[in-house]
Design an enzyme around this catalytic site. Structure first.
Site, PDB file in Angstrom:
ATOM      1  N   LYS A 197       0.843  -1.197   0.000  1.00 18.60           N
ATOM      2  CA  LYS A 197       0.000   0.000   0.000  1.00 18.60           C
ATOM      3  C   LYS A 197       0.877   1.245   0.000  1.00 18.60           C
ATOM      4  O   LYS A 197       0.719   2.146  -0.810  1.00 18.60           O
ATOM      5  CB  LYS A 197      -0.931  -0.008   1.215  1.00 18.60           C
ATOM      6  CG  LYS A 197      -1.778   1.239   1.324  1.00 18.60           C
ATOM      7  CD  LYS A 197      -2.696   1.238   2.523  1.00 18.60           C
ATOM      8  CE  LYS A 197      -3.395   2.586   2.621  1.00 18.60           C
ATOM      9  NZ  LYS A 197      -4.240   2.718   3.809  1.00 18.60           N
ATOM     10  N   GLU A 203      10.781  -4.633   4.021  1.00 19.16           N
ATOM     11  CA  GLU A 203      10.845  -6.057   3.658  1.00 19.16           C
ATOM     12  C   GLU A 203      10.426  -6.270   2.204  1.00 19.16           C
ATOM     13  O   GLU A 203      11.083  -6.986   1.442  1.00 19.16           O
ATOM     14  CB  GLU A 203       9.926  -6.879   4.569  1.00 19.16           C
ATOM     15  CG  GLU A 203      10.362  -6.945   6.025  1.00 19.16           C
ATOM     16  CD  GLU A 203       9.672  -5.911   6.886  1.00 19.16           C
ATOM     17  OE1 GLU A 203       9.415  -6.204   8.075  1.00 19.16           O
ATOM     18  OE2 GLU A 203       9.370  -4.800   6.385  1.00 19.16           O
ATOM     19  N   GLY A 257      -4.590  -1.367   5.182  1.00 22.67           N
ATOM     20  CA  GLY A 257      -3.834  -2.533   4.727  1.00 22.67           C
ATOM     21  C   GLY A 257      -4.490  -3.843   5.118  1.00 22.67           C
ATOM     22  O   GLY A 257      -4.708  -4.738   4.305  1.00 22.67           O
ATOM     23  N   ARG A 258      -4.869  -3.971   6.369  1.00 24.37           N
ATOM     24  CA  ARG A 258      -5.425  -5.228   6.857  1.00 24.37           C
ATOM     25  C   ARG A 258      -6.879  -5.417   6.412  1.00 24.37           C
ATOM     26  O   ARG A 258      -7.508  -6.415   6.732  1.00 24.37           O
ATOM     27  CB  ARG A 258      -5.295  -5.335   8.377  1.00 24.37           C
ATOM     28  CG  ARG A 258      -5.831  -4.136   9.131  1.00 24.37           C
ATOM     29  CD  ARG A 258      -5.456  -4.185  10.609  1.00 24.37           C
ATOM     30  NE  ARG A 258      -5.903  -2.989  11.290  1.00 24.37           N
ATOM     31  CZ  ARG A 258      -5.192  -1.863  11.369  1.00 24.37           C
ATOM     32  NH1 ARG A 258      -4.003  -1.776  10.774  1.00 24.37           N
ATOM     33  NH2 ARG A 258      -5.669  -0.798  12.017  1.00 24.37           N
ATOM     34  N   GLU A 343      -3.809  -5.653  15.407  1.00 24.54           N
ATOM     35  CA  GLU A 343      -3.328  -4.372  14.877  1.00 24.54           C
ATOM     36  C   GLU A 343      -4.439  -3.320  14.930  1.00 24.54           C
ATOM     37  O   GLU A 343      -4.185  -2.131  15.064  1.00 24.54           O
ATOM     38  CB  GLU A 343      -2.808  -4.525  13.443  1.00 24.54           C
ATOM     39  CG  GLU A 343      -1.859  -3.402  13.024  1.00 24.54           C
ATOM     40  CD  GLU A 343      -1.214  -3.648  11.671  1.00 24.54           C
ATOM     41  OE1 GLU A 343      -0.063  -4.108  11.633  1.00 24.54           O
ATOM     42  OE2 GLU A 343      -1.884  -3.394  10.644  1.00 24.54           O
ATOM     43  N   HIS A 374      -3.947 -32.097  19.308  1.00 24.89           N
ATOM     44  CA  HIS A 374      -2.766 -32.830  19.789  1.00 24.89           C
ATOM     45  C   HIS A 374      -1.670 -31.866  20.220  1.00 24.89           C
ATOM     46  O   HIS A 374      -0.514 -32.246  20.318  1.00 24.89           O
ATOM     47  CB  HIS A 374      -2.302 -33.783  18.689  1.00 24.89           C
ATOM     48  CG  HIS A 374      -3.424 -34.642  18.208  1.00 24.89           C
ATOM     49  ND1 HIS A 374      -3.810 -35.811  18.835  1.00 24.89           N
ATOM     50  CD2 HIS A 374      -4.332 -34.439  17.214  1.00 24.89           C
ATOM     51  CE1 HIS A 374      -4.873 -36.316  18.228  1.00 24.89           C
ATOM     52  NE2 HIS A 374      -5.220 -35.499  17.242  1.00 24.89           N
ATOM     53  N   LYS A 488      10.339   0.371  13.057  1.00 28.10           N
ATOM     54  CA  LYS A 488      10.863   0.761  11.732  1.00 28.10           C
ATOM     55  C   LYS A 488      11.860   1.915  11.891  1.00 28.10           C
ATOM     56  O   LYS A 488      12.912   1.937  11.244  1.00 28.10           O
ATOM     57  CB  LYS A 488       9.697   1.176  10.833  1.00 28.10           C
ATOM     58  CG  LYS A 488       8.676   0.067  10.568  1.00 28.10           C
ATOM     59  CD  LYS A 488       7.495   0.544   9.730  1.00 28.10           C
ATOM     60  CE  LYS A 488       6.432  -0.541   9.576  1.00 28.10           C
ATOM     61  NZ  LYS A 488       5.241  -0.073   8.808  1.00 28.10           N
TER      62      LYS A 488
HETATM   63  O1  F6P Z   1       3.838  -2.338   9.664  1.00 26.46           O
HETATM   64  C1  F6P Z   1       2.499  -2.644   9.655  1.00 26.46           C
HETATM   65  C2  F6P Z   1       1.908  -2.399   8.289  1.00 26.46           C
HETATM   66  O2  F6P Z   1       1.878  -1.057   7.993  1.00 26.46           O
HETATM   67  C3  F6P Z   1       0.540  -3.018   8.166  1.00 26.46           C
HETATM   68  O3  F6P Z   1      -0.481  -2.199   8.653  1.00 26.46           O
HETATM   69  C4  F6P Z   1       0.469  -3.268   6.694  1.00 26.46           C
HETATM   70  O4  F6P Z   1      -0.539  -4.158   6.352  1.00 26.46           O
HETATM   71  C5  F6P Z   1       1.868  -3.794   6.414  1.00 26.46           C
HETATM   72  O5  F6P Z   1       2.718  -3.051   7.296  1.00 26.46           O
HETATM   73  C6  F6P Z   1       2.352  -3.681   5.018  1.00 26.46           C
HETATM   74  O6  F6P Z   1       2.287  -2.361   4.578  1.00 26.46           O
HETATM   75  P1  F6P Z   1       2.360  -2.002   3.000  1.00 26.46           P
HETATM   76  O7  F6P Z   1       1.208  -2.664   2.343  1.00 26.46           O
HETATM   77  O8  F6P Z   1       2.298  -0.511   2.963  1.00 26.46           O
HETATM   78  O9  F6P Z   1       3.667  -2.532   2.475  1.00 26.46           O
END
Ligand code: F6P
Length: 500
Positions: A197, A203, A257-258, A343, A374, A488
């Site tokens: 987003k 990452e 995002g979520r 979150e 289990h 971050k």
């Molecule tokens: O660090 C948390 C977050 O911002 C989440 O809310 C989000 O879903 C995820 O990182 C990934 O963010 P993006 O889609 O901006 O890469």
């Protein structure tokens, strides 16, 4: 609004004390209609809440609390696209991705964005899209993390084997994740889709760079343009990475995002299972949105599950809740719910920034059934910290002809009964203390008619709305996540020096 000052809150504290001595089994003994009275249906999902520490009076008291917290008004604001995310000054209008807004211009813009990625997914599925070596792009690797991964990965697997290109997901910074995904791929027929987003998540951008290096190492000289695509709310940030504009798919900033699997972030779902399946997913969610918008609170499933969440956290001191889906294809559900609920609700100040005097989000965890039997069920049956459990089963498994699936459902029902009644239900002489299972442990039995796109859409929308309901009672903002920033920022300082 300070919820603990509300008379409705105080009334619930009294009800908690009154129910303390009453076992779940006794609630059944007192009411032969209990199962039907506490079973609710919404958008083809059926939730049996009868095995909860709950009686009719308590349910009415919880509904009264919801009304005192002006839940209906807050719900209507959310569904109308009002600014409900105060700290970021924007709506949280993910429902508009499922039910076209009345504003035709907004509806047209959303439909255009949706058709763009669905058309692209269909072109991939038809073999129309080829790489620069002329081979059809028959393998897709989606890189993204958090909301840009968990929902799409869950739904793609939940819908079964890919009927189109194979779709893999990689999220972790640990190279083992992306290497594992790329290990199945031929660079000449692979498309890498970068989903972010913000298009600023370290990452995902590192995995994009690693993906580009993989292409360059495995197919030197290959023109990468046909092998790359992006999904983002920040197309201007994606541009420097050399994506062709027609391969950048966008969605609005006001989709969290979520809450974004319904948008172009779901491109992996559409590629693996097709436009029709994706539209059924949206339709299932839209049916749950309509139920949430219109059903009276007394039979409104997201509201009832949200209030149960408040009941156990704030009146029974439950510090976690567990989710056990008795369906292997829902194995990613607990991880998805961890982000959605923790979150969204892991907050300690209210919407005005004032410290809260109450607990909020419990830890959410889970494992797929019957594996969980289990590992964690020993704790669930004999541990000292009873928590609410959610057991999911797929009704079609009872009659599908596969005996193992029918047995799986019998296990799910047996576990719900065992937790509620304990070993008393078995009869016979009392068991030695070490073998005794006391029961009186609450659970929801959530039944999906079948594991298909509509049911999954309805299920995830149910969880989204349940999360919102809890945020209203706790008076917190469910749509920001400022707590993730410090990690971050410190990381940036460690890698780029104190001024980063
Ligand atoms: O660090 C948390 C977050 O911002 C989440 O809310 C989000 O879903 C995820 O990182 C990934 O963010 P993006 O889609 O901006 O890469």
């Amino acid at each position: 609004m300070n919820v603990i000052e509300l008379p409705e809150w105080k009334a619930l504290a009294l009800r908690r004390r009154a129910l303390d001595e009453i076992r779940i089994s006794a609630l059944f003994d007192d009411d032969p209609q209990r199962t039907s009275r506490f079973t609710f249906e919404a958008a083809s999902l059926v939730a049996d809440l009868s095995r909860h520490r709950l009686d009719g009076g308590t349910l009415r008291a919880l509904i009264a609390l919801a009304r005192a917290a002006r839940l209906e008004t807050r719900r209507d604001e959310l569904l109308a696209g009002a600014i409900v995310n105060g700290t970021e000054g924007r709506p949280a209008w993910h429902t508009a991705l499922r039910t076209a807004p009345s504003d035709t211009a907004a509806a047209l813009a959303l439909a255009t964005q949706r058709d763009r990625f669905l058309d692209f997914a269909e072109q991939l599925r038809s073999g129309q899209l080829t790489g620069s070596a002329g081979l059809p792009l028959d393998t897709v690797v989606c890189i993204g993390i958090g909301g840009s991964d968990l929902g799409p990965r869950l739904v793609t697997e939940a819908l079964g084997p890919c009927s189109g290109p194979r779709v893999h997901f990689a999220s972790n910074l640990d190279p083992a994740d992306l290497d594992g995904a790329l290990g199945h791929c031929d660079p000449r027929s692979t498309l890498l889709i970068c989903i972010s987003k913000s298009f600023s998540t370290l990452e995902t951008l590192e995995n994009l760079r690693a993906g580009r290096r993989w292409f360059e190492q495995r197919a030197p000289g290959l023109n990468l343009a046909p092998h790359l695509a992006a999904v983002t709310s920040q197309p201007e940030r994606a541009a420097p990475f050399g994506f062709e504009p027609q391969r950048v798919f966008t969605f609005p900033e006001w989709v969290g995002g979520r809450y974004s699997l319904w948008s172009a972030c779901g491109i992996g779902i559409a590629t693996a299972h097709g436009r029709a399946a994706f539209l059924k997913l949206l339709d299932g969610a839209a049916q749950m949105d309509a139920h949430f918008a219109g059903a009276p609170l007394e039979s409104n499933l997201p509201v009832l599950l949200g209030l149960l969440g408040v009941w156990y956290v704030n009146f029974w001191g439950a510090q976690s809740r567990a989710v056990v889906p008795y369906a292997q294809r829902l194995r990613h559900l607990p991880a998805y719910l961890q982000q959605l609920e923790m979150e969204s609700l892991g907050k300690s100040v209210d919407r005005d920034g004032a410290p809260l005097a109450i607990d909020t989000a419990p830890a959410v965890w889970g494992e797929v059934g019957s594996n969980a039997q289990h590992s964690v069920f020993q704790w669930l049956h004999q541990g000292t910290l009873p928590i609410p459990l959610e057991i999911l089963l797929i009704e079609a498994s009872d009659r599908g002809g596969e005996p193992r699936l029918a047995l799986l459902n019998q296990f799910a029902r047996a576990q719900a009964d065992a937790l509620a009644w304990g070993d008393g239900v078995l009869g016979g002489p009392p068991r030695p203390a070490y073998a005794a299972t006391p029961g009186n442990r609450p659970s929801t039995l959530l039944r999906l008619p079948q594991l298909d796109a509509r049911s999954i859409g309805a299920l995830l929308a149910l969880y989204e709305h349940r999360t919102f309901v809890q945020s209203v009672i706790w008076n917190i903002n469910a749509f920001d996540q400022w707590g993730v920033e410090i990690g971050k920022q410190l990381m940036a300082r460690r890698t780029r020096g104190p001024d980063a």
